[in-house]
Design an enzyme around this catalytic site. Structure first.
Site, PDB file in Angstrom:
ATOM      1  N   SER A  41      12.534  11.203  14.972  1.00  0.00           N
ATOM      2  CA  SER A  41      12.885  12.030  13.806  1.00  0.00           C
ATOM      3  C   SER A  41      11.949  13.245  13.722  1.00  0.00           C
ATOM      4  CB  SER A  41      12.788  11.171  12.542  1.00  0.00           C
ATOM      5  OG  SER A  41      13.192  11.898  11.424  1.00  0.00           O
TER       6      SER A  41
ATOM      7  N   VAL B 252       2.031  -0.693  16.330  1.00  0.00           N
ATOM      8  CA  VAL B 252       3.285  -1.367  16.002  1.00  0.00           C
ATOM      9  C   VAL B 252       3.922  -2.071  17.201  1.00  0.00           C
ATOM     10  CG1 VAL B 252       4.798   0.673  16.275  1.00  0.00           C
ATOM     11  CG2 VAL B 252       5.407  -1.121  14.666  1.00  0.00           C
TER      12      VAL B 252
ATOM     13  N   GLY C 271       0.853  -1.190   0.000  1.00  0.00           N
ATOM     14  CA  GLY C 271       0.000   0.000   0.000  1.00  0.00           C
ATOM     15  C   GLY C 271       0.884   1.233   0.000  1.00  0.00           C
TER      16      GLY C 271
ATOM     17  N   HIS D 287       4.611   3.883  20.291  1.00  0.00           N
ATOM     18  CA  HIS D 287       4.382   4.677  19.077  1.00  0.00           C
ATOM     19  C   HIS D 287       2.878   4.956  19.050  1.00  0.00           C
ATOM     20  CE1 HIS D 287       4.395   6.280  15.090  1.00  0.00           C
ATOM     21  NE2 HIS D 287       3.585   5.343  14.647  1.00  0.00           N
TER      22      HIS D 287
ATOM     23  N   SER E 144       3.215  -2.313  10.749  1.00  0.00           N
ATOM     24  CA  SER E 144       1.761  -2.259  10.923  1.00  0.00           C
ATOM     25  C   SER E 144       1.390  -1.812  12.335  1.00  0.00           C
ATOM     26  CB  SER E 144       1.156  -3.646  10.672  1.00  0.00           C
ATOM     27  OG  SER E 144       1.562  -4.140   9.423  1.00  0.00           O
TER      28      SER E 144
END
Ligand code: NAI
Ligand code: PYR
Length: 316
Positions: free
Chosen positions: A154, A126, A15, A179, A123
């Site tokens: 980042s 995560v 995707g 995350h 995914s």
């Protein structure tokens, strides 16, 4: 001695995230062979041809092709990006019900091939998915990791760059934990130009009067959601992150990256995957760097651990 450098990466899920990660891997010339798998075979075929068609203008030819799970048998890395575009106004944890069946199926197929490389989970959610893939695959802990808070770290550096007008690569330090919404900037670890960030701001108060750490942390946490609301998903930031992790592993660079990895006593946590600074080598996620967090940061990490563990319960 004749050395054979024939590294191979497989991406499952082509995707927007998988295809863009593939592009980043090709443009950086990270491996010899890149194989794309998707349950919509035409999508994997189309993306692989489109990626390979730029070969004339790449610095190094990475052979890209569509494949199947048999290709995982001799792969160095399998990147898993199956799922769906993140729904707006939702959370990553809310994706669990949609993703878990897909990831379980993919991991079973990958392992049935005889795979013995490193799984890089992308995914969402995560941290939960990386733990689940580790348990389900039976691979050693080093060989399963998630992208964790590498992207968030980042983002933090990018936003500090935006707020100060300085190059984000001057910034050191980490976003840690889930995350997701419980992530936190470990400010005690953040530095700019080698100075603790708080001291840097204090020493340059007039120049950076409008810079607020609370606001930087809020923007970092919200950045993914804002991009999803604006364009229906995120792909470039995570693609760069995946390429960076793949490079570090394939080239045995031993960079310290806050990937999602198993905590087995580190930071006082057990049986949970979270984003913590981790030394990446050719065999995957090695030593975790145990930072001297403040009590408040430690409590935030523990909160992330409790939350992620609660979503892992009952999955096996
Ligand atoms: N860890 C991170 O920092 C980030 C994670 N993500 C996550 O990445 C995942 C993918 O997101 P997008 O690429 O935007 O979604 P997408 O909908 O564009 O792509 C998903 C792809 O997976 C494929 N797929 C679904 N089930 C499959 C299966 N069983 N086997 C093989 N292929 C299968 C679909 O055909 C599709 O091509 C989501 O879970 C998203 O939340 C996205 C951005 C950042
Ligand atoms: C979608 C997602 O997890 C991100 O971009 O952070």
């Amino acid at each position: 001695m004749v050395t054979m450098n024939r590294n191979k990466v497989v991406i499952v899920g082509t995707g927007q995230v998988g295809a863009t990660a593939a592009f980043a891997i090709v443009t950086h010339g990270l491996c010899n062979e890149l194989v794309l798998i998707d349950h919509v075979a035409a999508k994997a075929a189309g993306e692989s041809h489109d990626l390979d068609d730029g070969s004339e203008f790449q610095d190094r030819h990475v052979k890209v092709r569509m494949g199947d799970y048999a290709d995982c048998s001799d792969a160095d890395i399998v990147v898993i990006t199956v799922g769906r575009k993140p729904p707006a106004n939702s959370t990553r944890l809310a994706e669990l019900g949609f993703t878990v069946g897909l990831v379980g199926d993919v991991v079973d197929h990958v392992m049935a091939s005889g795979f013995d490389g490193v799984i890089v989970m992308v995914s969402n959610p995560v941290d939960v998915m990386a733990w689940y893939a580790w348990k389900r695959s039976g691979l050693p802990r080093t060989q399963v990791l998630g992208t964790g808070t590498a992207l968030d770290t980042s983002r933090l550096k990018t936003i500090i760059g935006e707020e100060t007008g300085l190059d984000p690569r001057n910034v050191g330090g980490f976003v840690m934990g889930e995350h997701g919404d419980s992530q936190f900037a470990a400010w005690s670890t953040v530095s700019l130009g080698g100075k603790p960030f708080a001291k840097f701001l204090a020493d340059n108060r007039s120049r950076f009067a409008s810079v607020s750490t609370e606001e930087i942390e809020r923007k970092t946490r919200m950045r993914g959601n804002e991009i999803v609301a604006a364009k229906g998903g995120t792909n470039f930031g995570i693609a760069s992150t995946v390429a960076g992790i793949v490079q570090t592993i394939l080239w045995d660079e031993r960079r310290i990256v806050p990937v999602s990895t198993l905590l087995d006593g580190e930071y006082g946590e057990h049986d949970v995957f979270l984003g913590v600074p981790t030394e990446l080598r050719a065999n995957g996620a090695n030593e975790i760097v145990e930072l001297e967090l403040t009590d408040e940061e430690h409590a935030k990490l523990h909160h992330s651990a409790e939350l992620v563990r609660s979503y892992c319960e009952g999955l096996l």
